[in-house]
Design a protein around this motif. Structure first.
Motif, PDB file in Angstrom:
ATOM      1  N   THR A   1     -88.229 -29.591  33.909  1.00 55.91           N
ATOM      2  CA  THR A   1     -87.532 -29.144  32.693  1.00 55.91           C
ATOM      3  C   THR A   1     -86.065 -28.816  32.891  1.00 55.91           C
ATOM      4  O   THR A   1     -85.331 -28.659  31.913  1.00 55.91           O
ATOM      5  CB  THR A   1     -88.240 -27.902  32.121  1.00 55.91           C
TER       6      THR A   1
ATOM      7  N   HIS B   1     -90.346 -36.915  28.851  1.00 61.82           N
ATOM      8  CA  HIS B   1     -91.270 -35.831  29.190  1.00 61.82           C
ATOM      9  C   HIS B   1     -92.708 -36.331  29.130  1.00 61.82           C
ATOM     10  O   HIS B   1     -92.980 -37.346  28.510  1.00 61.82           O
ATOM     11  CB  HIS B   1     -91.106 -34.683  28.185  1.00 61.82           C
ATOM     12  N   PRO B   2     -93.648 -35.589  29.752  1.00 60.73           N
ATOM     13  CA  PRO B   2     -93.481 -34.355  30.526  1.00 60.73           C
ATOM     14  C   PRO B   2     -92.764 -34.644  31.839  1.00 60.73           C
ATOM     15  O   PRO B   2     -93.087 -35.622  32.509  1.00 60.73           O
ATOM     16  CB  PRO B   2     -94.916 -33.884  30.791  1.00 60.73           C
TER      17      PRO B   2
ATOM     18  N   ARG C   1     -86.248 -36.007  22.957  1.00 60.21           N
ATOM     19  CA  ARG C   1     -87.333 -36.145  23.925  1.00 60.21           C
ATOM     20  C   ARG C   1     -88.171 -37.379  23.613  1.00 60.21           C
ATOM     21  O   ARG C   1     -88.534 -37.610  22.459  1.00 60.21           O
ATOM     22  CB  ARG C   1     -88.262 -34.925  23.875  1.00 60.21           C
TER      23      ARG C   1
END
Length: 354
Positions: free
Chosen positions: A109, A105-106, A124
């Motif tokens: 999603t 990430h980012p 993450r």
């Protein structure tokens, strides 16, 4: 960069750009959704319309699958057609036996949301603004058996080197690369689609962004035959409609590839115009993440939520950034549009910044 573990799914992961223009968004200039604004072209609409005379028959995806395979120089056993890239994420989450999935990430999603919905605990890897949101392969845990990354990445617009992504491959690891926006990159440089030398590689492509087909739902997966077979077993019967199959064939034909290549160069020029315009607001706290390489840009400005609301009052919809893991409410994303639209938006931004 840091790694964090997550368990409960949040509503924020299900927030997408279309939410900015639904319901009360009538009349807004849409810079929130990353779909090319001048699409689908007439020739593509006509091709889809011709398929409607075949709706009484069940969809037959063999010709479209062969066309996609030929476009990437692959055997058909390495191609799976899906109802958009979003379906592919669900298939991956539900059908593959993985224990330690990691999402970089980012980024978009939906991969993490699909993994969580399938009961996985997701780790993450959060890329940092200070590093230009660029991938450090060493930040990905060695024991990860599924790694998901976008290229170019939504929302940062970063184009990671193909070699850096390929270096994430390991024996026993599935490496998922979301290339939904790669055809908006001139020359598709840094693409991994078509590669067969990277173990565990799964590449996802979408035809909805460049061709304006979000309402039709068409995409595909490129992977090893055994992975494709496993994903196909998890699909329902006839998952891709006849009109979507017609669109797939049309969008990988030589004429379409030439048009997409031309559009990619036009998008790059329009993006440069947008970035230059945004740079004029640097003394007012506006900062563009970059260098941007996709058909959208990510911008940081203090009080972005209020700026976004004021832009909406002025007739412009942009995408909030705080629903992307690793970003906060000082970020907004905006799609690249033609120069006239961008000029109007920049004038609106001038007023919105107050």
């Amino acid at each position: 960069m840091r790694t964090e573990h997550t368990t409960a799914a949040g509503d924020a992961l299900r927030h997408h750009g279309d939410a900015e223009v639904r319901d009360d968004g009538a009349g807004l200039v849409d810079l929130a959704v990353n779909v090319r604004a001048d699409t689908p072209p007439v020739w593509l609409r006509e091709e889809i319309a011709r398929s409607l005379s075949s709706l009484a028959a069940y969809p037959d995806g063999r010709a479209a699958r062969a066309a996609v395979a030929a476009r990437h120089g692959l055997p058909v056993e390495r191609v799976l057609l899906t109802a958009g890239a979003a379906e592919a994420f669900v298939l991956l989450a539900r059908s593959l036996e993985v224990r330690k999935p990691v999402v970089v990430h980012p980024q978009f999603t939906e991969p993490e949301a699909a993994l969580r919905d399938a009961g996985h605990t997701v780790a993450r890897v959060l890329l940092r603004e200070a590093d230009g949101f660029r991938l450090d392969p060493g930040a990905v845990p060695e024991d990860a058996d599924l790694v998901v990354i976008g290229n170019p990445t939504n929302p940062t617009s970063v184009l990671h080197p193909a070699a850096a992504i390929a270096s994430l491959a390991r024996p026993g690891r599935i490496l998922v690369v979301d290339e939904a926006f790669m055809d908006a990159v001139p020359g598709e440089r840094e693409a991994l689609a078509g590669r067969t030398d990277v173990p565990g590689l799964v590449v996802l492509r979408s035809l909805t962004k460049t061709w304006g087909l979000a309402g039709l739902r068409i995409g595909y997966v490129l992977a090893a035959p055994e992975t494709i077979a496993e994903l196909e077993r998890a699909q329902p019967l006839w998952p891709v409609s006849t009109p979507a199959l017609a669109a797939a064939r049309a969008c990988v034909a030589p004429r379409a590839l030439a048009e997409a290549a031309h559009a990619a160069h036009r998008i790059a020029a329009d993006r440069a115009h947008l970035v230059a315009g945004l740079a004029a607001f640097a003394d007012r706290g506006v900062r563009v993440a970059g260098p941007a390489e996709g058909p959208f840009v990510l911008v940081r400005t203090a009080g972005a939520a209020a700026v976004r609301r004021r832009l909406r009052e002025l007739g412009y919809a942009v995408r909030r950034g705080d629903t992307f893991p690793g970003l906060d409410d000082d970020w907004i994303r905006m799609a690249v549009r033609d120069k006239a639209t961008v000029n109007g938006f920049l004038a609106g931004l001038d007023r919105a910044l107050g």
